[in-house]
Design a protein around this motif. Structure first.
Motif, short mmCIF file in Angstrom:
data_model
loop_
_atom_site.label_atom_id
_atom_site.label_comp_id
_atom_site.label_asym_id
_atom_site.label_seq_id
_atom_site.Cartn_x
_atom_site.Cartn_y
_atom_site.Cartn_z
N ILE A 86 0.93 -1.23 -0.09
CA ILE A 86 0.11 0.12 -0.05
C ILE A 86 0.81 1.34 -0.01
O ILE A 86 0.73 2.16 -0.82
N GLY A 91 -0.69 4.76 -1.70
CA GLY A 91 -1.57 4.69 -0.69
C GLY A 91 -1.07 5.13 0.79
O GLY A 91 0.10 5.34 0.79
N GLU A 111 -6.42 4.46 -0.33
CA GLU A 111 -5.86 4.32 -1.65
C GLU A 111 -5.58 5.91 -2.31
O GLU A 111 -6.30 6.81 -1.63
N THR A 150 -6.18 5.01 -9.12
CA THR A 150 -6.80 3.91 -8.38
C THR A 150 -6.52 2.44 -9.06
O THR A 150 -6.39 1.58 -8.39
N PHE A 153 -3.33 1.27 -8.31
CA PHE A 153 -2.88 0.82 -6.97
C PHE A 153 -3.68 -0.44 -6.74
O PHE A 153 -2.92 -1.20 -6.15
N LEU A 154 -4.66 -0.51 -7.37
CA LEU A 154 -5.30 -1.92 -6.88
C LEU A 154 -4.75 -3.17 -7.51
O LEU A 154 -4.71 -4.08 -6.56
#
Length: 264
Positions: A86, A91, A111, A150, A153-154
């Motif tokens: 993260i 994040g 996030e 996003t 990141f995910l």
């Protein structure tokens, strides 16, 4: 249910300044009953649908008062390693991994676009006892104003394979683990007031969407969208009397063709 694969939504809870009000509201709208509060864990109180644990509510800790929101937790075999990913991918870790008795280890994070979520490394508490039955969790979507960050990141933090709806009129992605689609991501358009931050929207299953909306609005909820029938079910988006966003969906009532999907 057994421990879920890494990245699978596995639990949801929310802090409410008026805990009894929240229990009354969700008890009426979703048919939940509630267990005994656990004083040693900040009066954490589990919610049940037909004796199956489906969520929890808790009063805020001192200094954490504010608008209520649902927090969705994603399964992890190693919460500390997930926390590192993260941080490494833009994040923010809001609460470092913390062991919760024998139940498991939790972590809270944000996030890059601002949506808050949780990480859960299961111990004796493996997560939802049931999903996609009346009163239980069904689906979730990350609503974001910065979809590129996003999405990146995910897929960096969890073992997701991304795919998108092949429609230029909508910016919507879905994330798979193996053959199962576990999460959606929606672009927040100008329809959302600018003061509304990115968030994770949790869908709860109901027998009758319209009846659930009627119960919710009678008790002070605000209806934001719907009810609308889609290929996935009839659903509506609301916020409860304490401001927590959520959706309800009747998965038995569906119409229309499934959208065309394109792999990223």
């Amino acid at each position: 249910m057994a421990v879920q694969p890494e990245g699978t939504p596995c639990w949801a809870d929310a802090m409410f300044g008026d805990l009894e009000g929240a229990k009354n509201f969700y008890g009426e709208v979703l048919g939940w009953s509630f267990g005994e509060s656990s004083p040693e864990y900040g009066n954490y109180t589990q919610a049940y649908a037909d004796d199956q644990a489906v969520a929890a509510v808790v009063p805020p800790m001192p200094g954490q008062e504010g608008q209520s929101q649902w927090c969705l937790y994603f399964a992890s075999p190693d919460a500390a390693a997930t926390a590192e990913r993260i941080r490494d991918n833009g994040g923010e870790v809001l609460m470092e991994p913390m062991q919760v008795g024998e139940f498991g280890t939790m972590c809270l994070a944000r996030e890059p676009s601002g949506a808050v979520f949780g990480v859960w490394q299961a111990g004796s508490h493996e997560g939802f006892d049931a999903t996609a039955v009346p009163g239980a969790y069904c689906w979730a979507e990350v609503f974001t104003r910065d979809p590129e960050r996003t999405d990146a990141f995910l897929t960096a933090v969890f073992p997701y394979r991304a795919k998108r709806i092949a429609d230029d009129a909508i910016d919507f992605r879905m994330f798979d683990i193996g053959e199962e689609t576990v999460l959606g991501r929606m672009l927040m358009t100008d329809d959302f007031p600018p003061e509304v931050p990115s968030y994770v929207n949790v869908y709860w299953t109901v027998d009758d969407c319209d009846a659930a909306v009627a119960r919710a609005t009678k008790l002070g909820a605000v209806l934001h969208f719907g009810p609308m029938t889609s290929p996935f079910g009839r659903f509506a988006a609301l916020s409860d009397p304490q401001g927590a966003n959520f959706s309800v969906i009747d998965v038995k009532t569906a119409e229309g063709e499934m959208p065309q999907i394109a792999e990223d």
